[in-house]
Every structure is written in C-alpha cells, then in structure tokens.
Design an enzyme around this catalytic site. Structure first.
Site, PDB file in Angstrom:
ATOM      1  N   HIS A 100       6.170   4.262  -4.812  1.00  0.00           N
ATOM      2  CA  HIS A 100       6.222   5.024  -3.539  1.00  0.00           C
ATOM      3  C   HIS A 100       4.974   4.693  -2.727  1.00  0.00           C
ATOM      4  CE1 HIS A 100       6.991   9.207  -1.493  1.00  0.00           C
ATOM      5  NE2 HIS A 100       6.477   8.329  -0.647  1.00  0.00           N
ATOM      6  N   HIS A 128       4.026   3.328   1.387  1.00  0.00           N
ATOM      7  CA  HIS A 128       4.465   2.912   2.735  1.00  0.00           C
ATOM      8  C   HIS A 128       3.476   1.845   3.193  1.00  0.00           C
ATOM      9  CE1 HIS A 128       7.068   6.513   3.241  1.00  0.00           C
ATOM     10  NE2 HIS A 128       6.215   7.013   2.365  1.00  0.00           N
ATOM     11  N   HIS A 145      13.131  10.321   0.695  1.00  0.00           N
ATOM     12  CA  HIS A 145      12.172  11.409   0.555  1.00  0.00           C
ATOM     13  C   HIS A 145      12.978  12.714   0.585  1.00  0.00           C
ATOM     14  CE1 HIS A 145       9.230   8.404   1.534  1.00  0.00           C
ATOM     15  NE2 HIS A 145       8.242   9.254   1.672  1.00  0.00           N
ATOM     16  N   GLU A 174       9.676  17.364  -0.085  1.00  0.00           N
ATOM     17  CA  GLU A 174       8.217  17.306   0.128  1.00  0.00           C
ATOM     18  C   GLU A 174       7.846  18.568   0.914  1.00  0.00           C
ATOM     19  OE1 GLU A 174       6.933  14.125   2.728  1.00  0.00           O
ATOM     20  OE2 GLU A 174       4.848  14.229   2.044  1.00  0.00           O
ATOM     21  N   ASP A 194       1.521   6.816  -1.963  1.00  0.00           N
ATOM     22  CA  ASP A 194       2.175   7.184  -0.699  1.00  0.00           C
ATOM     23  C   ASP A 194       1.553   6.436   0.494  1.00  0.00           C
ATOM     24  OD1 ASP A 194       4.074   8.446   0.831  1.00  0.00           O
ATOM     25  OD2 ASP A 194       3.238  10.462   0.652  1.00  0.00           O
ATOM     26  N   ASP A 195       0.432   6.953   1.008  1.00  0.00           N
ATOM     27  CA  ASP A 195      -0.253   6.323   2.154  1.00  0.00           C
ATOM     28  C   ASP A 195      -1.748   6.280   1.844  1.00  0.00           C
ATOM     29  OD1 ASP A 195       2.035   6.306   4.288  1.00  0.00           O
ATOM     30  OD2 ASP A 195       2.080   8.320   3.416  1.00  0.00           O
TER      31      ASP A 195
HETATM   32  N1  HPA Z   1       6.569  11.723   4.011  1.00  0.00           N
HETATM   33  C1  HPA Z   1       7.442  11.411   4.961  1.00  0.00           C
HETATM   34  N2  HPA Z   1       7.342  10.323   5.691  1.00  0.00           N
HETATM   35  C2  HPA Z   1       6.332   9.494   5.478  1.00  0.00           C
HETATM   36  C3  HPA Z   1       5.397   9.767   4.509  1.00  0.00           C
HETATM   37  C4  HPA Z   1       5.530  10.935   3.726  1.00  0.00           C
HETATM   38  O1  HPA Z   1       4.737  11.278   2.816  1.00  0.00           O
HETATM   39  N3  HPA Z   1       4.521   8.742   4.549  1.00  0.00           N
HETATM   40  C5  HPA Z   1       4.937   7.879   5.487  1.00  0.00           C
HETATM   41  N4  HPA Z   1       6.036   8.340   6.061  1.00  0.00           N
HETATM   42 ZN    ZN Z   2       6.224   8.749   1.312  1.00  0.00          ZN
END
Ligand code: HPA
Ligand code: ZN
Length: 334
Positions: A14, A16, A194, A197, A275-276
């Site tokens: 996971h 991006h 996703h 969250e 994630d990021d």
């Molecule tokens: N959630 C939803 N969209 C996203 C995320 C995330 O954590 N990171 C990049 N786009």
């Molecule tokens: Zn994500």
C-alpha cells in the site's frame, strides 16, 4: 529489534507513488519545469504537513503532484522510491498511481505510465525488486470519469495488474463505482479499494460485495462489526494497514491505541505499509519500528507481518513461495 526489522525481507502493498514525493525532489522538479510553488523552502513545505483529517492531507498532496509533468519526472519519482526500497529490504512492491490527478491537468496517460513503468523495469534490473502497478480511481470524481480512465489504460493493460479506489472516502461509497469495477474486472484487472479508513464498516461491506475486492486498503473500521470481521477472515482477505498514516490523519489518536495487534489476535491477515511516506513521517521500516515499539510486538509477530506481505501480495504462487522461503530462513537464523 530495530536491526531485525530493517533486515527482514518484506513486501510493500500500500504505497501511493505521488505520496512518496519528498520536498527535496519536489523542489528540484518544480525548478526543472519552471513552476513556482507557494513555499519558500523545503523546510517550510515540510512544516505544512500537519493534518486534521484525510481531506486536509489530500489538498496538499494534489497540490504537490501538480509539479509532475514529463515522463522523466514520473521516472525520477518512482526510481527514488525504489532506491528507498532497496535499502529497506523491500523485495516486492505494489504501487498505486492516480492517473486522473495528472490527466485532469493535461498530462497524457502515456507520459505517466511510461515514466513509472520504466522505473519499475530499472528497479528489477538494478536492485532485483519486483513490482506491480495498481491504477487507482479517484473517488471524489464521477464514475463516468473513471470509465474514461479505464479506456485510456487499455493499451497499457500488460503494465497494470490491479485497480484501486482512493481519495476522499466519506460521501463517496464503493457503490458509486460498481459498474466501472465490473468493467475493469472484465478487462482482467484485479479489484482493490481503500475502505474503512474514515468510512464506516458498511463501506467495507460494499467494497467486498459490490466491488468484489481481493484486498482491503486500511480497513480499520472493520472492527466496528464482528460479522464483518468474520466475513473478512472467511474470505481470506488481507488488510493493508498503515500505522504512521493513521496517526498523521488522526484515524487513531496515537500508536499505542492502534488496533493492529487486536486485528492480528482476532485472526485478521494484516500487513504493514507506509501509504504516503513523504507526508506521514516514515518509510515502511519506520512504520514497523514505531508500531513494534508502541504495541510491544514480538519477533514472531514481525515475521508474521512480513510473511503476510508476501502471502497476500498479487505475486503468483511460485514467487510467493520463493520469497517466503527466504523470509523463513531469515526468521529461523535471527
Ligand atoms: N486515503 C485515501 N486516498 C489516498 C490516500 C489515503 O490514505 N493516500 C493517497 N490517496
Ligand atoms: Zn492509501
């Protein structure tokens, strides 16, 4: 323990690619493309990375991505991520990219996919890291626009393994994308999304039942619903959990309250991911290190998380077995 985590072979499921864009590279590419950004320095930009919720983060994330224009930019972004994988013992990665963030601003689909996939090939050759691409639809946009992206992707089908669904979750339920997921599956893409969250457990049910997803990105709010937990276990579906992201976006108040261990104890298949990483304070190893400390995870639990990362990857059986054998060898000797 830190060294154990750093050295253990792992996969990242996971991530991006636009979220790996570190301020230093962002400034460099902005300069190269003659684009002015509303921050004076790398430090000033980093200071803006304080988020109250997902939307807060997305606003700055999309702003940063605007700097990316040429194939070289997408190549540099992706290759820089692979350099980080190489030093963290990430042996396989499944990378999400958001074509609409770029095509919406007039960057061609082929510029994006060619830059990213050339970096994937170079990483396989230079570092021996395998990778798959996950083309993610932006859920704040319409289903019709997602269909347009699906159409644009078809000439590059051999470079794309799966589809995802990301961006603003609340108010954009999986049901909004049921038809485009059906069409994408028919084209041979594996469906992922996703879910849970910020959205509630019912969004996870929809993602499972309507989008037919093979893996859940995040999935934290599954814990609201015991029946859902059982269903996820029965279907043998994994959750790609992102501890530092959850902390940064206030999905959890702090890592000591993170439900990861509870998820594992319930029998859910969990993986650790960044994630990021440019925005949330750490790469995948830092996620392992901080969650291990917060929840006092054992070496066996770290091994289990790494094993899940290969087991629930999209690799074929042969490559899963190969990676798992190396991992188990490491576990038995450390
Ligand atoms: N959630 C939803 N969209 C996203 C995320 C995330 O954590 N990171 C990049 N786009
Ligand atoms: Zn994500």
């Amino acid at each position: 323990m830190k060294q154990y985590i750093e050295n253990i072979p792992k996969a990242e499921l996971h991530i991006h690619i636009e979220g790996t864009f570190e301020p230093e590279l962002l400034f460099k590419i902005a300069k190269r493309n003659n684009i002015s950004i509303p921050f004076k320095s790398v430090d000033e930009l980093r200071k803006a990375y304080e988020f109250d919720c997902l939307q807060d983060f997305l606003d700055i994330y999309y702003q940063g991505a605007k700097v990316l224009q040429t194939e070289e930019d997408f190549y540099d972004l992706t290759y820089t991520y692979f350099e980080k994988c190489a030093v963290q013992n990430v042996k396989h990665t499944e990378i999400m990219f958001d074509p609409q963030t770029h095509t919406e601003r007039g960057v061609a689909f082929d510029t994006v996919i060619n830059g990213i996939s050339k970096a994937c090939e170079a990483a396989q050759n230079n570092f021996g890291i395998s990778s798959f691409l996950i083309m993610s639809y932006l859920r704040h946009m319409t289903e019709e626009e997602a269909f347009e992206t699906l159409k644009q992707s078809l000439p590059y089908k051999d470079k794309i393994k799966a589809i995802g669904l990301d961006s603003s979750e609340k108010g954009n339920p999986p049901s909004k994308f049921q038809k485009v997921f059906e069409a994408s599956i028919k084209e041979g893409y594996i469906p992922l999304a996703h879910a849970g969250e910020e959205g509630d457990a019912d969004y996870i049910w929809e993602a499972l039942d309507l989008l037919k997803i093979a893996r859940i990105d995040h999935g934290n709010n599954a814990l609201q619903d015991p029946e859902l937990i059982q269903e996820i276990i029965n279907r043998d579906i994994a959750l790609t959990v992102c501890p530092l992201s959850n902390k940064a976006l206030q999905v959890v108040p702090d890592l000591k309250n993170h439900p990861l261990k509870k998820m594992m104890d319930l029998g859910l298949k969990v993986t650790i991911n960044s994630d990021d990483p440019a925005y949330f304070g750490g790469q995948v190893n830092q996620n392992y290190i901080e969650i291990q400390e917060a929840l006092d995870l054992t070496k066996r639990e770290i091994y289990q998380l790494a094993a899940n990362s290969f087991q629930y990857s999209l690799l074929d059986e042969k490559d899963k077995v190969k990676n798992l054998q190396i991992l188990t060898g490491y576990f038995q000797t450390h």
